[in-house]
Every structure is written in structure tokens, then in C-alpha cells.
Design a protein around this motif. Structure first.
Motif, short mmCIF file in Angstrom:
data_model
loop_
_atom_site.label_atom_id
_atom_site.label_comp_id
_atom_site.label_asym_id
_atom_site.label_seq_id
_atom_site.Cartn_x
_atom_site.Cartn_y
_atom_site.Cartn_z
N ASN A 136 0.83 -1.21 0.00
CA ASN A 136 0.00 0.00 0.00
C ASN A 136 0.87 1.26 0.00
O ASN A 136 0.54 2.24 -0.66
N SER B 104 2.28 2.01 -3.45
CA SER B 104 1.32 2.77 -4.25
C SER B 104 1.45 4.26 -3.98
O SER B 104 1.45 5.09 -4.90
N LEU B 105 1.56 4.56 -2.71
CA LEU B 105 1.69 5.96 -2.31
C LEU B 105 2.97 6.57 -2.86
O LEU B 105 2.95 7.68 -3.41
N LEU C 115 4.63 5.70 -5.44
CA LEU C 115 4.51 5.86 -6.88
C LEU C 115 3.75 7.13 -7.23
O LEU C 115 4.13 7.89 -8.11
N ARG C 116 2.68 7.35 -6.51
CA ARG C 116 1.86 8.53 -6.76
C ARG C 116 2.66 9.81 -6.51
O ARG C 116 2.61 10.76 -7.28
N CYS C 117 3.42 9.80 -5.42
CA CYS C 117 4.21 10.99 -5.10
C CYS C 117 5.32 11.19 -6.11
O CYS C 117 5.65 12.33 -6.47
N ILE D 80 6.94 14.35 2.17
CA ILE D 80 5.76 14.44 1.30
C ILE D 80 4.68 13.45 1.72
O ILE D 80 3.50 13.76 1.71
N LEU E 203 1.96 -2.60 -12.65
CA LEU E 203 1.16 -1.53 -13.27
C LEU E 203 1.74 -1.10 -14.62
O LEU E 203 1.39 -0.04 -15.13
#
Lengths: 217, 217
Positions: free
Chosen positions: B12, B15-16, B18-20, B40, B80
DNA sequence: AACTGTGAAGGGCTTCACAGCG
DNA sequence: CGCTGTGAAGCCCTTCACAGTT
């Protein structure tokens, strides 16, 4: 036992117990053992006894827990013996779906107002709830005694929306925006991140899994 | 390090990250230190280094992590680097909202089909995706190479829906029904429970809180 | 006899602190 | 020198096992 600080995993399980007890009550069961409840919830029975012991002694040794009494206690503990009013920020698909689902107030939460910046949406209704201009957020929240807010806006707008919600005096927030948000000291911010949940499934499919199933059969 | 079993909290967080990193890339940043990424994400920097170390050595000592390279690695790790096809069981408000949100496939997941039992819905479209009769679930899933299913049906129907999904050979499932479900050995079942999240807020408001905020400011 | 309530053990995740390396 | 990678410590949550109670 009555622990000083109750962890979030514990309160989440209390929700689960309450839901299962509602089912048992519907079935007409009068009492239930921690073992039986554990089977229904796919949990360890000691877990259940420990969780409940945080709040008092609700069981009868040799017998179990009285369904109705425990149900009432859990409702009281969780603060569900009254309906909470909700405001939803964002009248998109998700915000509308939630407004619809929680419109009636029958689930312990009642959506009182939905907010958006899109003028074409303002004045319309979703699930019987009016969509207001986000400019009026604070005044409507105060007038309606709204205690809970939902962030259902695009990620870019999430942090400023959060700050607006806090400024209106709301201390309990459910966030659906997939970004790290920074909330104030006395504010409870729960984030539900659908993209992360899906990406986690992708990881599983990639083969690294047979990972943690929730309830092995 | 390369741990044998990766926990769900770790994926999880990936995922975070990657988004940042996507945000940082957009900003034009070339490299990032674990310390900066931690700021961040509102996390501890050791946490980030440990998480990444499960999958290899991606950093350069004295420098940090190259944004683009780490982004590519995380995408690959999470699986992904290709689009996954989704089927949604239940064309109610929630199912429709999800179909709409993930219709385009731009978020790494593409909804290929929505299913319902309500004949008045079958044949219609949501977010450009057709609503099919649930009777045809298995054949459409197989024809469309669908790997991920979403349970967006009422609680009463959730267990049987799960079994149907499993019977169709799907091994990755996102469940929105607020009931304990029992999944098979090689199936990954992630449950998102909105009612529990709300009830947790209610508990906080009741006073037992100042509980665990996600990201204290 | 049965089942709760709980101390103690066990296991896992997070944080610290520093060795190692560019 | 600066930052990563990681052993060790610390902390929290879960499970076991049994004493205590009806």
C-alpha cells in the motif's frame, strides 16, 4: 481491563461485531459465545474477548454474551445511539453515490448537504439532498449541526478542501482523494484509497501473492 | 534484503510512493532523497528505505533515488506496466460511479463490463460500459480476459456473488459489501468498508479520540 | 461444565542508529 | 560529507493458555 487508548483496528472490529450482532438479533438468537461470534467474523475468539474487555465486562462466564445487551453497549461505545449529520464536498459520481446511500439517515448517518463549485450542479438535488455552493460551506455546516465531512473532490483540490472543512469546525473527516493530506491536531482524518486497493490486487496478480487473504476458507 | 513475504501495508505504501513520484516527475525533479519523500508522504524515512529494500537497491548513497528510474521500478513491482481489466458486479450507484471513474483505462485499470440482475438496467451503459445480465458473468469474463472483480452488490448477495466470481476464475477481488466474506485459498479479497470508516469517526467524536490522526501537522 | 477475562508469549511492523558506500 | 541499506531495539497487536466465575 479498560485500556487507556483504543486502537483503530479495535474500533473497526467493534463495528464488525455490531453488524454481526444485528444479524443474530434478526435471527432471534438471545446469546452468543465469543467462539461463535469469532466463527461468523473469521476471527480468533480471544481477539473478540480482548476487544470487548477494553470497555467493560459484558459477558457471563459459562454462558456468553447477551445479544441485545451487547448490541446496545456497542452502539453506545461507538456513539451510534444517535444519527450523525454529514456534509459531502464534491457532487461528482462518488459524492452523489454516497449522498444517495446515506440520504435517509437509516444507517446512523444522514447526509444533510452536498457541495460543489460547478454552478450547473448547484441547486440540484442528489438522493433528495440539495447541492450547495461550496462558498456557503461553513454557514450551512453550522446551521445544520454537521459533524462529519466527506472529501469527494479531485486530488488537486483535496488539501484546500480539507482546510475549509477544518475551518468550519468539523473534526471528523472521511477522505477519498488519493493524496497524502495533513490534518490538524484535533481532527480525525480517515482515508479510503480505492486506487491503492486496486494496485494492491495488481501486485497480487503479479505473482508475489498468495499474500494475505482476509478470511481463508 | 529482498524479504520473502511482502506485507500488505508495504505494498500500500508502494502505491503511495509511486503517486508521489508521479507528482515529482511532473514538477521536473530528477532525484529525491528518502527524507524528502518521507516529508511528502508524512512517513518516517527509514520506513521508505526499508520498503524499497525489499525489492532491490534502487538508491545511490550520498545522492538519493532517481525519480524516473524508481517510478519505473515501482510500476513494474506493482504490476502496473499494463492495464488490468475489471468487471463490476452491481450497477447501483456505487458500481456506476466506479465504472465511470475507471472507464477510460487511464488509471491503469479498465472497466470492461458491469453486471446486474435488474432487467431494466441490462443493456444500458454506465460511463460507456455496457451493463450485462449477471447470468453471463463467467462467459464475458473469460472472453474479455478480465482479471479483477468488484463486488458492489447489497450485503445479502455478497457471498454468492463472491462465489460466482471465484467460479469464473477471478483471483483478485475488491469488495464493498459490509459483511465478513469467505474467499478461497488462492484468491485475494480486499474489502473497503465505508460504514466501518464512518463508525470509526463516530467513535472519535464520542470523545474517546484524539486517537490516531493519519498525518499530524 | 462452559465460557469469560487476562497475564504472558509470540510475531510483525516501525523506528533508531550507524555502518557502508559513492 | 551525505544518504542509502540494515541490524537491533522498541512498540504494538494477536494468540495462547489458564485462572476465575457462574
Amino acid at each position: 481491563m479498560r485500556a487507556e487508548r483504543i486502537s483503530e483496528v479495535t474500533t473497526n472490529r467493534l463495528s464488525l461485531y455490531l453488524r454481526c450482532l444485528n444479524e443474530l438479533a434478526l435471527k432471534g438468537d438471545v446469546s452468543v459465545s465469543s467462539e461463535e461470534l469469532a466463527r461468523i467474523c473469521f476471527l480468533n475468539s480471544a481477539q473478540i474477548r480482548k476487544d470487548l474487555a477494553c470497555f467493560g465486562e459484558f459477558g457471563v462466564r459459562g454462558v456468553g454474551y447477551e445479544v441485545e445487551a451487547l448490541r446496545a453497549n456497542l452502539k453506545r461505545i461507538l456513539g451510534l445511539n444517535r444519527v450523525h449529520s454529514i456534509a459531502i464536498a464534491g457532487a461528482g459520481r462518488l459524492g452523489s453515490a454516497l449522498a444517495d446511500y446515506y440520504a435517509g439517515g437509516g444507517r446512523g448517518f444522514q447526509v444533510k448537504a452536498v457541495f460543489d463549485i460547478d454552478e450547473t450542479k448547484i441547486g440540484r438535488k442528489v438522493g433528495g439532498v440539495e447541492i450547495f455552493d461550496v462558498k456557503n460551506f461553513s454557514s450551512i455546516v453550522k446551521k445544520g449541526n454537521i459533524e462529519v465531512a466527506v472529501i469527494a473532490v479531485p486530488a488537486e483540490a483535496a488539501q484546500e478542501t480539507l482546510e475549509m472543512i477544518e475551518a468550519a469546525g468539523i473534526r471528523a473527516i472521511l477522505n477519498f482523494a488519493p493524496v497524502p493530506l495533513s490534518a490538524g491536531e484535533n481532527v480525525k482524518l480517515n482515508t479510503v484509497d480505492l486506487s491503492t486497493s486496486l494496485e494492491n490486487l495488481s501486485f497480487y496478480l503479479k505473482g508475489n501473492g498468495n499474500g494475505s487473504r482476509v478470511h481463508p476458507r
